[in-house]
Design a protein around this motif. Structure first.
Motif, PDB file in Angstrom:
ATOM      1  N   ASP A 138       0.847  -1.194   0.000  1.00 30.57           N
ATOM      2  CA  ASP A 138       0.000   0.000   0.000  1.00 30.57           C
ATOM      3  C   ASP A 138       0.891   1.256   0.000  1.00 30.57           C
ATOM      4  O   ASP A 138       2.109   1.158   0.218  1.00 30.57           O
TER       5      ASP A 138
ATOM      6  N   ASP B 213      -0.334   5.021   1.183  1.00 25.64           N
ATOM      7  CA  ASP B 213      -0.577   5.985   2.265  1.00 25.64           C
ATOM      8  C   ASP B 213      -0.519   5.321   3.644  1.00 25.64           C
ATOM      9  O   ASP B 213      -1.199   4.318   3.892  1.00 25.64           O
ATOM     10  N   SER B 214       0.292   5.869   4.512  1.00 21.76           N
ATOM     11  CA  SER B 214       0.550   5.341   5.869  1.00 21.76           C
ATOM     12  C   SER B 214       1.283   4.001   5.844  1.00 21.76           C
ATOM     13  O   SER B 214       1.402   3.339   6.879  1.00 21.76           O
ATOM     14  N   THR B 215       1.764   3.607   4.666  1.00 22.98           N
ATOM     15  CA  THR B 215       2.593   2.392   4.555  1.00 22.98           C
ATOM     16  C   THR B 215       3.953   2.762   3.961  1.00 22.98           C
ATOM     17  O   THR B 215       4.992   2.438   4.529  1.00 22.98           O
TER      18      THR B 215
ATOM     19  N   ASP C 249      -0.265  -3.354   4.400  1.00 27.40           N
ATOM     20  CA  ASP C 249      -1.302  -2.322   4.319  1.00 27.40           C
ATOM     21  C   ASP C 249      -1.727  -1.951   5.738  1.00 27.40           C
ATOM     22  O   ASP C 249      -1.838  -2.822   6.591  1.00 27.40           O
ATOM     23  N   ASP C 250      -1.969  -0.676   5.982  1.00 25.26           N
ATOM     24  CA  ASP C 250      -2.307  -0.252   7.348  1.00 25.26           C
ATOM     25  C   ASP C 250      -3.796  -0.349   7.665  1.00 25.26           C
ATOM     26  O   ASP C 250      -4.179  -0.246   8.822  1.00 25.26           O
TER      27      ASP C 250
END
Ligand SMILES: [Mg+2]
Length: 183
Positions: free
Chosen positions: A6, A8-10, A132-133
């Motif tokens: 992923d 975003d945020s990953t 993935d978050d």
């Protein structure tokens, strides 16, 4: 192995981008440490949509800096013969900027997927590990027999404690945890 990752945020610290946009547009504070679920309660659905669109505009996409160790780890995985699918729930119109960003940060990959059926695509592509978050995506991956992995965030900490998910507080820790899976 086939690894999906992923964005975003990953791959980069997305929360500050979203929080800044929320403050500027709607005067809403979104403290990272208090974001304990996937649901962003202070925002209406339409407001969140506007913010996600703004943060996925070309200039914002290009401005992101990868988390320390992320690019180096993925390069190592590629050199070891693993395949890398970059998979984001970003809109198709963010795809070109995302590809340019991946080039700018020097991240090697085999395929870029920007669409809204990430786990479905991972199943189709025979993905072994999905990083993935999102708690929802992690749970779906687990259900599909894909090894779920994530950076620890307040919104996935609970899930990481109860489910069989590979977790790391940062990229070096996550890479170390994933070694046995990728061996
Ligand atoms: Mg994400």
């Amino acid at each position: 192995m086939r690894i999906a990752i992923d964005i975003d945020s990953t791959l980069h610290d997305y929360w500050p981008q979203l929080a800044q946009a929320a403050k500027r547009r709607f005067g809403v504070d979104l403290p990272y440490e208090q974001q304990l679920t996937w649901d962003i309660a202070p925002l209406r659905r339409e407001q969140l949509k506007v913010l996600v669109e703004e943060t996925h505009r070309d200039d914002n996409v290009m401005a992101a800096e990868p988390y320390p160790g992320a690019v180096e780890t993925i390069r190592r995985w590629k050199q070891a013969g693993h395949s890398v699918l970059i998979a984001s729930h970003r809109h198709e119109r963010a795809r070109d900027a995302t590809a340019r960003w991946l080039e700018r940060i020097g991240l090697p990959y085999d395929e870029l997927y920007c669409d809204f059926d990430k786990v479905g695509h991972c199943i189709q592509e025979g993905i072994d590990v999905l990083i993935d978050d999102s708690p929802e995506t992690l749970a779906k991956a687990l259900e599909a027999g894909i090894t779920p992995a994530t950076l620890l965030h307040p919104w996935n900490r609970d899930l990481c404690e109860i489910e069989d998910i590979v977790c790391g507080k940062d990229w070096p820790a996550l890479a170390a945890e994933l070694e046995r899976v990728l061996a």
